[in-house]
Design a protein around this motif. Structure first.
Motif: not given
Length: 292
Positions: A256-267, A271-274, A282-286
């Protein structure tokens, strides 16, 4: 341990789909291993002949074995299971056809896997086009640490262990995050909810990010969402073969946490950020340090 095999062999399973441009590199990474007791089971999942490609590159080692899925695009889990059926050595290890092992990988992991049932290592994420290092899964270090289930469930880069052959099986209907399911079954079998497995701190597996791969596709976020939903459904239905109820619950929460992260990735992707998930991280500094 360079050059010492102690009679212990590793069957390296290479699932190959449209991989004629990378298979030579993957195989050459095995040929430079100091641990020489290995066989490579190369599984064609695209109906083509990889033996001919390797022979044309001057690679005709007797340790190379060839089989196929009997289909086109059956998927990595089906290909790996086909390879597993042909594997004859006590330990097995997956190697994606567009990735590679760094020197010393098998000699570091094989003895640990023999002693403990499985062993993991750090992972280097590398841009394929120019071999630029992008990140490592954990901070690179020396020696051997321990990876527990909580530490594993926080990872966002695939991990490819060396594991005892009788513990290995991929779920054929899990075509996304199949590595997560495979590895959680290993934890369930040899470590349980509170145990840990050996983790070599050096990044000895090179995970290549390649333009044109599935992770770069415009629908990668949607594919991930479908995959996560399917894993959650299987967990609720039959537990995906994970016996420990506490471990199943923690796995479901992590998905479920990975799903939430995936939703943020999709956005971010829209938006052309990645361009792919690893760029997003990498953008999130993971990042983080190796547990243990």
């Amino acid at each position: 341990m360079t050059g010492r095999t102690e009679g212990v062999g590793v069957s390296v399973i290479v699932a190959a789909y449209r991989a004629h441009g990378t298979i030579e590199r993957a195989v050459r990474s095995l040929l430079v291993q100091g641990w020489t007791a290995w066989q490579a089971v190369i599984v064609s999942d695209d109906g083509t002949d990889y033996r001919a490609t390797l022979r044309a590159a001057g690679l005709d080692d007797p340790r190379l074995r060839f089989t196929d899925t009997g289909a086109v695009g059956a998927g990595a889990p089906a290909a790996r299971n086909a390879g597993l059926a042909c594997a004859t050595l006590p330990l097995v290890a997956p190697l994606d056809a567009d990735d590679l092992y760094r020197p010393g990988r098998l000699e570091n992991l094989a003895p640990l896997a023999l002693a403990h049932g499985a062993a993991f290592d750090n992972v280097a994420v590398v841009r394929d086009e120019d071999s630029t290092p992008l990140s490592t899964l954990f901070a690179a270090g020396q020696g051997v640490g321990r990876l527990d289930t909580d530490g594993f469930l926080e990872t966002s880069v695939p991990m490819f262990p060396v594991v005892r052959r009788d513990l290995a099986r991929w779920e054929g209907d899990v075509d996304f995050c199949d590595d997560l399911v495979f590895n959680m079954r290993i934890f369930d079998r040899i470590a349980g909810s509170t145990g840990a497995v050996p983790l070599v701190r050096a990044p000895l597996y090179e995970y290549r990010q390649r333009a044109g791969s599935i992770t770069f596709s415009a629908d990668s976020g949607d594919r991930a969402e479908r995959g996560y939903r399917h894993v959650l459904e299987r967990l609720a239905d039959d537990g995906l073969g994970i016996a420990d109820a506490g471990l199943r619950a923690r796995f479901a929460a992590a998905v479920e946490r990975k799903r939430a992260l995936n939703t943020a990735y999709g956005a971010a992707q829209k938006a052309g950020l990645c361009a792919n998930f690893q760029e997003f991280l990498a953008l999130r500094g993971a990042g983080g340090g190796i547990p243990g």
